[in-house]
Design an enzyme around this catalytic site. Structure first.
Site, short mmCIF file in Angstrom:
data_model
loop_
_atom_site.label_atom_id
_atom_site.label_comp_id
_atom_site.label_asym_id
_atom_site.label_seq_id
_atom_site.Cartn_x
_atom_site.Cartn_y
_atom_site.Cartn_z
N GLU A 1 -8.29 -1.42 -0.10
CA GLU A 1 -7.94 -0.13 0.50
C GLU A 1 -9.17 0.58 1.05
O GLU A 1 -9.11 1.23 2.10
CB GLU A 1 -7.21 0.74 -0.53
CG GLU A 1 -5.81 0.22 -0.82
CD GLU A 1 -5.12 0.92 -1.96
OE1 GLU A 1 -3.99 1.40 -1.77
OE2 GLU A 1 -5.71 0.98 -3.06
N GLU B 1 -1.13 -4.92 -6.94
CA GLU B 1 -0.50 -3.96 -7.85
C GLU B 1 0.93 -4.35 -8.24
O GLU B 1 1.39 -4.01 -9.34
CB GLU B 1 -0.51 -2.57 -7.21
CG GLU B 1 -1.86 -1.88 -7.20
CD GLU B 1 -2.74 -2.27 -6.03
OE1 GLU B 1 -3.80 -1.64 -5.83
OE2 GLU B 1 -2.38 -3.22 -5.29
#
Length: 280
Positions: A115, A135
């Site tokens: 990210e 995730e």
């Protein structure tokens, strides 16, 4: 608790380098890291001598992601929410900075590490490195822009699979898909190439990267016709700038342009039609 990953900042001419300094733990990103990263970006925005920034990780990884040790110690979801706010705020500073940021992905970029790379403007990756937002394997979703930036940079189907399954791309595959701008054969070459890209950006007209970032950001949700209206205004403003005039003169005179060696403080220009008003 394990030591937090710090952020070091060094300047070499017009190019600055931000390094995640947590090599023993593969540079996990925690609350202190986010604060340090945000502070470094603000410092660079205020330094008119800096024209481009390289972001990388110490050791053999870019970043293994969010600091699980810290998150495991959170007492409730409120603490997690504050962490995520700090993380996304730091990445937004990178995205909104007038400076071009080049991610030198010298190894694994997982979860929050990817990210961070996605928030940068350009990416140079190690071909054998691993990129993922894993995730989903923990029963959650990315929380620092992964579901928003990844589908804007990679094909939507690929991004959807990565988010839903936590699947991994190699750096070479990321380059094939257009998620990366340059492909390197070794971690060392990643830094060499990222530095070369940053030097090229730093040697150009300072307003071009800044206007590119603001124009792409502000027109992302507009129709093509409305975006072109903003594009015309930006192109006209750049043509009237000192660097724009110098660039055209140099082209006509068949010589290399001599752009201003420094950018304006904070990198903004009040005549920029694509730059919204910002409160302190």
């Amino acid at each position: 608790m394990s030591a937090a990953t710090g952020v070091s900042l060094r300047r070499d001419g017009a190019v600055a380098t931000l390094v995640l300094e947590g090599a023993e733990r593969l540079n996990p990103i925690g609350s202190a890291t986010c604060r340090a990263l945000a502070g470094a970006v603000r410092e660079l925005d205020a330094d008119a001598s800096v024209r481009a920034v390289v972001v990388t990780g110490a050791g053999r990884a870019f970043s293994a992601g969010a600091d699980i040790d810290e998150i495991d110690g959170f007492a409730d979801s409120g603490e997690f929410e504050r962490f995520i706010h700090g993380f996304t705020d730091a990445l937004e500073l990178i995205e909104r900075s007038p400076l071009p940021f080049v991610a030198a992905v010298n190894g694994a970029a997982m979860g929050g590490g990817l990210e961070l790379a996605l928030a940068c403007d350009l990416r140079v990756v190690f071909g054998k490195g691993k990129l993922a937002v894993p995730e989903a394997k923990l029963g959650v979703l990315p929380g620092a822009g992964g579901t928003q930036r990844l589908p804007r940079l990679a094909p939507r189907g690929i991004a959807t699979e990565m988010i839903m399954l936590g699947s991994t791309l190699t750096g070479a595959r990321a380059y094939e898909l257009g998620l990366a701008n340059r492909l390197a054969e070794s971690p060392e070459d990643v830094l060499v190439q990222a530095r070369a890209v940053a030097e090229e950006l730093a040697g150009g007209a300072a307003l071009v990267p800044a206007r590119t970032k603001s124009l792409l950001r502000e027109t992302a949700m507009l129709s093509v016709a409305d975006g072109i209206v903003r594009e015309r205004a930006a192109a006209t403003a750049l043509h009237g700038s000192a660097d724009g005039q110098e660039g055209f003169r140099a082209f006509v005179e068949k010589r290399a342009p001599k752009f201003a060696p420094h950018r304006a403080a904070h990198g903004t220009d009040p005549t920029d039609p694509t730059e919204p008003e910002r409160t302190p």
